[in-house]
Design a protein around this motif. Structure first.
Motif, PDB file in Angstrom:
ATOM      1  N   GLY A 161       1.255   2.419  -8.336  1.00 19.83           N
ATOM      2  CA  GLY A 161       2.298   2.163  -9.322  1.00 19.83           C
ATOM      3  C   GLY A 161       2.640   0.703  -9.557  1.00 19.83           C
ATOM      4  O   GLY A 161       3.722   0.401 -10.067  1.00 19.83           O
ATOM      5  N   ILE A 162       1.728  -0.210  -9.232  1.00 18.65           N
ATOM      6  CA  ILE A 162       2.007  -1.631  -9.478  1.00 18.65           C
ATOM      7  C   ILE A 162       2.211  -1.873 -10.970  1.00 18.65           C
ATOM      8  O   ILE A 162       1.655  -1.150 -11.803  1.00 18.65           O
ATOM      9  N   ASP A 163       2.994  -2.880 -11.293  1.00 22.02           N
ATOM     10  CA  ASP A 163       3.285  -3.212 -12.687  1.00 22.02           C
ATOM     11  C   ASP A 163       2.061  -3.867 -13.322  1.00 22.02           C
ATOM     12  O   ASP A 163       1.775  -5.033 -13.069  1.00 22.02           O
ATOM     13  N   ILE A 164       1.351  -3.123 -14.158  1.00 19.53           N
ATOM     14  CA  ILE A 164       0.133  -3.613 -14.811  1.00 19.53           C
ATOM     15  C   ILE A 164       0.457  -4.689 -15.846  1.00 19.53           C
ATOM     16  O   ILE A 164      -0.372  -5.531 -16.169  1.00 19.53           O
ATOM     17  N   ASP A 165       1.682  -4.706 -16.349  1.00 15.45           N
ATOM     18  CA  ASP A 165       2.067  -5.646 -17.393  1.00 15.45           C
ATOM     19  C   ASP A 165       2.970  -6.769 -16.888  1.00 15.45           C
ATOM     20  O   ASP A 165       3.630  -7.450 -17.677  1.00 15.45           O
ATOM     21  N   ASN A 166       2.980  -6.996 -15.577  1.00 18.84           N
ATOM     22  CA  ASN A 166       3.754  -8.104 -15.026  1.00 18.84           C
ATOM     23  C   ASN A 166       3.360  -9.408 -15.726  1.00 18.84           C
ATOM     24  O   ASN A 166       2.176  -9.684 -15.921  1.00 18.84           O
ATOM     25  N   LEU A 167       4.350 -10.177 -16.127  1.00 18.85           N
ATOM     26  CA  LEU A 167       4.100 -11.476 -16.751  1.00 18.85           C
ATOM     27  C   LEU A 167       4.422 -12.573 -15.744  1.00 18.85           C
ATOM     28  O   LEU A 167       5.494 -12.568 -15.131  1.00 18.85           O
ATOM     29  N   ASN A 168       3.499 -13.514 -15.578  1.00 24.45           N
ATOM     30  CA  ASN A 168       3.739 -14.599 -14.639  1.00 24.45           C
ATOM     31  C   ASN A 168       4.744 -15.586 -15.224  1.00 24.45           C
ATOM     32  O   ASN A 168       5.332 -15.348 -16.279  1.00 24.45           O
ATOM     33  N   ASP A 169       4.939 -16.704 -14.559  1.00 24.96           N
ATOM     34  CA  ASP A 169       5.959 -17.651 -14.982  1.00 24.96           C
ATOM     35  C   ASP A 169       5.655 -18.314 -16.328  1.00 24.96           C
ATOM     36  O   ASP A 169       6.545 -18.897 -16.940  1.00 24.96           O
ATOM     37  N   ASN A 170       4.425 -18.221 -16.791  1.00 25.28           N
ATOM     38  CA  ASN A 170       4.055 -18.734 -18.110  1.00 25.28           C
ATOM     39  C   ASN A 170       4.026 -17.626 -19.164  1.00 25.28           C
ATOM     40  O   ASN A 170       3.624 -17.863 -20.301  1.00 25.28           O
ATOM     41  N   GLY A 171       4.418 -16.425 -18.750  1.00 24.21           N
ATOM     42  CA  GLY A 171       4.425 -15.290 -19.661  1.00 24.21           C
ATOM     43  C   GLY A 171       3.065 -14.642 -19.833  1.00 24.21           C
ATOM     44  O   GLY A 171       2.857 -13.863 -20.758  1.00 24.21           O
ATOM     45  N   ALA A 172       2.119 -14.961 -18.944  1.00 25.58           N
ATOM     46  CA  ALA A 172       0.772 -14.386 -19.043  1.00 25.58           C
ATOM     47  C   ALA A 172       0.645 -13.145 -18.165  1.00 25.58           C
ATOM     48  O   ALA A 172       1.175 -13.094 -17.057  1.00 25.58           O
ATOM     49  N   SER A 173      -0.081 -12.177 -18.684  1.00 28.94           N
ATOM     50  CA  SER A 173      -0.358 -10.951 -17.940  1.00 28.94           C
ATOM     51  C   SER A 173      -1.748 -11.026 -17.320  1.00 28.94           C
ATOM     52  O   SER A 173      -2.547 -11.902 -17.664  1.00 28.94           O
ATOM     53  N   VAL A 174      -2.041 -10.080 -16.462  1.00 28.04           N
ATOM     54  CA  VAL A 174      -3.373 -10.040 -15.866  1.00 28.04           C
ATOM     55  C   VAL A 174      -4.428  -9.764 -16.938  1.00 28.04           C
ATOM     56  O   VAL A 174      -5.556 -10.260 -16.850  1.00 28.04           O
TER      57      VAL A 174
END
Length: 157
Positions: free
Chosen positions: A94-107
């Protein structure tokens, strides 16, 4: 599972691995260098066995959705490591697939900008949001590093 119970559930091999990487095995959700958790480190190493053992502790005990000092999570680390086994385990947990890093970028954006077409396809099939934007307004499609990533992302629109 509470932290005390979780720590005793770890195998001797995982406890030793945690010590070698500078983590306290009695605190499996605690952070170390770069604010990485043991789960992020295991994912970055592509170590499916350790990842699975940490995930078995439960989402809170292993800090499943923890973001390190860059704002990335363990899924990002698995993609950097090119570890499909670990990515599958993290997504199943259930990890967040759409997590945004500090620059707003996703994986997905990372995979696209790095030209990792197989990862772009995998993440899209797993439900990643292709419309997410960085702080500067760029999507994974805008950041596509090669024609393969571009085609995959155009098809996902």
């Amino acid at each position: 599972m509470d932290t005390a119970t979780a720590a005793t559930a770890l195998s001797d091999a995982t406890r030793q691995w945690m010590i070698e990487w500078g983590f306290n095995p009695d605190q499996p959700a605690a952070t170390g260098q770069y604010q990485d958790t043991p789960l992020i480190r295991a994912a970055r190493n592509g170590d499916a066995t350790i990842t699975l053992e940490l995930l078995a502790l439960g989402p809170q005990a292993c800090a499943l959705n923890h973001r390190n000092m860059d704002g990335t999570n363990a899924l990002w680390a698995a993609v950097v490591a090119n570890s499909l086994d670990v990515a599958e385990q993290l997504l199943a947990a259930g990890i967040d697939i759409d997590n945004l890093n500090d620059n707003g970028a996703s994986v997905l954006m990372y995979a696209s900008s790095s030209g990792k077409a197989p990862w772009v396809q995998y993440l899209l099939e797993a439900g990643a949001d292709s419309s997410a934007e960085t702080l500067d307004g760029f999507t994974a499609l805008d950041l596509a590093a090669n024609i393969h990533c571009l085609k995959l992302l155009k098809a996902a629109r």
